[in-house]
Each structure stands twice: as structure tokens, then as C-alpha cells.
Design a protein around this motif. Structure first.
Motif, PDB file in Angstrom:
ATOM      1  N   ASP A  37      -2.605   6.529  -2.342  1.00 22.00           N
ATOM      2  CA  ASP A  37      -3.184   7.208  -3.505  1.00 22.00           C
ATOM      3  C   ASP A  37      -2.102   7.694  -4.457  1.00 22.00           C
ATOM      4  OD1 ASP A  37      -5.864   6.850  -2.698  1.00 22.00           O
ATOM      5  OD2 ASP A  37      -5.731   8.604  -1.389  1.00 22.00           O
ATOM      6  N   LEU A  38      -1.005   8.226  -3.901  1.00 21.87           N
ATOM      7  CA  LEU A  38       0.119   8.631  -4.753  1.00 21.87           C
ATOM      8  C   LEU A  38       0.650   7.433  -5.523  1.00 21.87           C
ATOM      9  CD1 LEU A  38       2.021  10.947  -2.244  1.00 21.87           C
ATOM     10  CD2 LEU A  38       0.711  11.674  -4.251  1.00 21.87           C
ATOM     11  N   MET A  39       0.780   6.296  -4.851  1.00 19.16           N
ATOM     12  CA  MET A  39       1.259   5.078  -5.514  1.00 19.16           C
ATOM     13  C   MET A  39       0.289   4.657  -6.614  1.00 19.16           C
ATOM     14  SD  MET A  39       4.201   4.069  -4.366  1.00 19.16           S
ATOM     15  CE  MET A  39       4.274   2.378  -4.921  1.00 19.16           C
ATOM     16  N   GLY A  40      -1.001   4.745  -6.339  1.00 20.48           N
ATOM     17  CA  GLY A  40      -2.005   4.342  -7.321  1.00 20.48           C
ATOM     18  C   GLY A  40      -2.034   5.231  -8.545  1.00 20.48           C
ATOM     19  N   LEU A  41      -1.774   6.516  -8.358  1.00 25.39           N
ATOM     20  CA  LEU A  41      -1.819   7.457  -9.469  1.00 25.39           C
ATOM     21  C   LEU A  41      -0.485   7.595 -10.194  1.00 25.39           C
ATOM     22  CD1 LEU A  41      -3.915  10.298  -7.817  1.00 25.39           C
ATOM     23  CD2 LEU A  41      -4.641   8.780  -9.674  1.00 25.39           C
ATOM     24  N   ALA A  42       0.611   7.647  -9.428  1.00 24.46           N
ATOM     25  CA  ALA A  42       1.896   7.994 -10.026  1.00 24.46           C
ATOM     26  C   ALA A  42       2.975   6.928  -9.874  1.00 24.46           C
ATOM     27  CB  ALA A  42       2.396   9.307  -9.418  1.00 24.46           C
ATOM     28  N   GLY A  43       2.695   5.910  -9.084  1.00 21.17           N
ATOM     29  CA  GLY A  43       3.676   4.846  -8.915  1.00 21.17           C
ATOM     30  C   GLY A  43       4.841   5.216  -8.010  1.00 21.17           C
ATOM     31  N   PHE A  44       4.695   6.271  -7.207  1.00 21.46           N
ATOM     32  CA  PHE A  44       5.701   6.640  -6.212  1.00 21.46           C
ATOM     33  C   PHE A  44       5.000   7.351  -5.068  1.00 21.46           C
ATOM     34  CE2 PHE A  44       5.311  10.842  -7.879  1.00 21.46           C
ATOM     35  CZ  PHE A  44       5.775  11.689  -6.878  1.00 21.46           C
ATOM     36  N   CYS A  45       5.672   7.407  -3.919  1.00 16.85           N
ATOM     37  CA  CYS A  45       5.108   8.093  -2.755  1.00 16.85           C
ATOM     38  C   CYS A  45       6.231   8.678  -1.916  1.00 16.85           C
ATOM     39  CB  CYS A  45       4.258   7.126  -1.922  1.00 16.85           C
ATOM     40  SG  CYS A  45       5.212   5.835  -1.093  1.00 16.85           S
ATOM     41  N   ARG A  46       5.902   9.148  -0.754  1.00 19.28           N
ATOM     42  CA  ARG A  46       6.894   9.731   0.143  1.00 19.28           C
ATOM     43  C   ARG A  46       7.986   8.718   0.489  1.00 19.28           C
ATOM     44  NH1 ARG A  46       1.858  11.294   1.318  1.00 19.28           N
ATOM     45  NH2 ARG A  46       1.439  13.519   1.583  1.00 19.28           N
ATOM     46  N   ASN A  47       7.588   7.476   0.700  1.00 18.44           N
ATOM     47  CA  ASN A  47       8.580   6.446   1.033  1.00 18.44           C
ATOM     48  C   ASN A  47       9.552   6.234  -0.123  1.00 18.44           C
ATOM     49  OD1 ASN A  47       7.297   6.129   3.495  1.00 18.44           O
ATOM     50  ND2 ASN A  47       6.026   4.446   2.774  1.00 18.44           N
ATOM     51  N   CYS A  48       9.056   6.310  -1.348  1.00 12.30           N
ATOM     52  CA  CYS A  48       9.938   6.206  -2.516  1.00 12.30           C
ATOM     53  C   CYS A  48      10.943   7.355  -2.514  1.00 12.30           C
ATOM     54  CB  CYS A  48       9.126   6.228  -3.810  1.00 12.30           C
ATOM     55  SG  CYS A  48       7.982   4.842  -3.992  1.00 12.30           S
ATOM     56  N   LEU A  49      10.465   8.566  -2.238  1.00 17.35           N
ATOM     57  CA  LEU A  49      11.374   9.714  -2.182  1.00 17.35           C
ATOM     58  C   LEU A  49      12.460   9.491  -1.135  1.00 17.35           C
ATOM     59  CD1 LEU A  49       8.897  12.725  -2.470  1.00 17.35           C
ATOM     60  CD2 LEU A  49      10.524  11.945  -4.202  1.00 17.35           C
ATOM     61  N   SER A  50      12.089   8.906  -0.006  1.00 13.35           N
ATOM     62  CA  SER A  50      13.100   8.652   1.020  1.00 13.35           C
ATOM     63  C   SER A  50      14.109   7.614   0.538  1.00 13.35           C
ATOM     64  CB  SER A  50      12.456   8.228   2.343  1.00 13.35           C
ATOM     65  OG  SER A  50      11.865   6.956   2.259  1.00 13.35           O
ATOM     66  N   ASP A  51      13.650   6.617  -0.212  1.00 13.23           N
ATOM     67  CA  ASP A  51      14.585   5.649  -0.799  1.00 13.23           C
ATOM     68  C   ASP A  51      15.484   6.326  -1.829  1.00 13.23           C
ATOM     69  OD1 ASP A  51      13.431   3.624   0.736  1.00 13.23           O
ATOM     70  OD2 ASP A  51      12.173   2.880  -0.908  1.00 13.23           O
ATOM     71  N   TRP A  52      14.917   7.217  -2.631  1.00 12.61           N
ATOM     72  CA  TRP A  52      15.680   7.878  -3.687  1.00 12.61           C
ATOM     73  C   TRP A  52      16.762   8.781  -3.123  1.00 12.61           C
ATOM     74  CZ3 TRP A  52      10.856   9.527  -7.012  1.00 12.61           C
ATOM     75  CH2 TRP A  52      10.264   8.376  -7.550  1.00 12.61           C
ATOM     76  N   ILE A  53      16.470   9.467  -1.990  1.00 18.46           N
ATOM     77  CA  ILE A  53      17.534  10.313  -1.435  1.00 18.46           C
ATOM     78  C   ILE A  53      18.665   9.453  -0.870  1.00 18.46           C
ATOM     79  CG2 ILE A  53      16.052  12.324  -1.042  1.00 18.46           C
ATOM     80  CD1 ILE A  53      16.192  11.670   1.997  1.00 18.46           C
ATOM     81  N   ARG A  54      18.328   8.286  -0.363  1.00 18.41           N
ATOM     82  CA  ARG A  54      19.378   7.373   0.102  1.00 18.41           C
ATOM     83  C   ARG A  54      20.182   6.870  -1.087  1.00 18.41           C
ATOM     84  NH1 ARG A  54      17.649   2.741   3.358  1.00 18.41           N
ATOM     85  NH2 ARG A  54      19.788   2.762   4.102  1.00 18.41           N
TER      86      ARG A  54
END
Length: 103
Positions: A37-54
Motif C-alpha cells: 500500500d505504501l508503494m501504491g500511494l507513495a512509491g516507497f516502502c520499508r524495504n526502500c528505506l532499508s536500501d536508502w540507509i545502505r
């Protein structure tokens, strides 16, 4: 990624870090907000945040980064928090992610 004349780049790192931690803790608490749902609404999710911190320099591997953001190992998250995605959710995610590529 700095952007010329972007006021966010002038934001104190400690303030930005505190806001980021608050966002992550909020998402850990609101596990009813599904990644799909986060991906559908905002185009990012928790997994994206984990990629971004890396991308920002976190030295842990992908699994460690996801556990940090999810607040538990990914396998546990999937087993206890993740619901199967519907066709509608998948379509909304694909359309939303396509918007990310055009920016």
C-alpha cells in the motif's frame, strides 16, 4: 543526494536523523500500513528505506538493513505482518513506481 538551493540540505543532520527515526518507529508501530500500500500511494516502502540507509553508508547487509527498519528479521515480518497482495494493490504499486522513474 543534494539538490541545488534545496532547504532540506540546510536542515541540521541531528534534526533530520531524529525525524527519520520517528518515521521508522511510526512504520514499525503501524504494521497495518502494508508495504504494498505504501508503494501504491507513495512509491516507497520499508524495504526502500532499508536500501536508502545502505546507500547512505550503513555498513550492514541487505538483511540487516531490513531488520533494522522493520524492527525484526524480514522472515518474521513476512510471517506475522505481511498480507498477500491483491491484483489491485500490485497494479497501483506498478503505476506509482513508474511515476518515480519519470521524476
Amino acid at each position: 543526494m543534494p539538490h541545488e538551493n534545496d532547504p532540506l540540505d540546510a536542515l541540521d543532520d541531528a534534526v533530520a536523523a531524529a525525524a527519520f527515526r520517528r518515521l521508522v518507529r511510526h512504520l514499525q508501530h503501524r504494521h497495518d500500513a502494508q508495504n504494498i500500500d505504501l508503494m501504491g500511494l507513495a512509491g516507497f516502502c520499508r524495504n526502500c528505506l532499508s536500501d536508502w540507509i545502505r546507500d547512505a553508508g550503513y555498513e550492514g547487509d541487505k538483511s540487516a538493513a531490513r531488520a533494522l527498519i522493520h524492527g525484526m528479521p524480514m522472515e518474521e515480518w513476512k510471517a506475522t505482518r505481511q498480507n498477500p497482495a491483491t491484483e489491485e494493490q500490485l497494479a497501483a504499486m506498478e503505476a506509482s513506481v513508474a511515476r518515480n522513474r519519470s521524476s
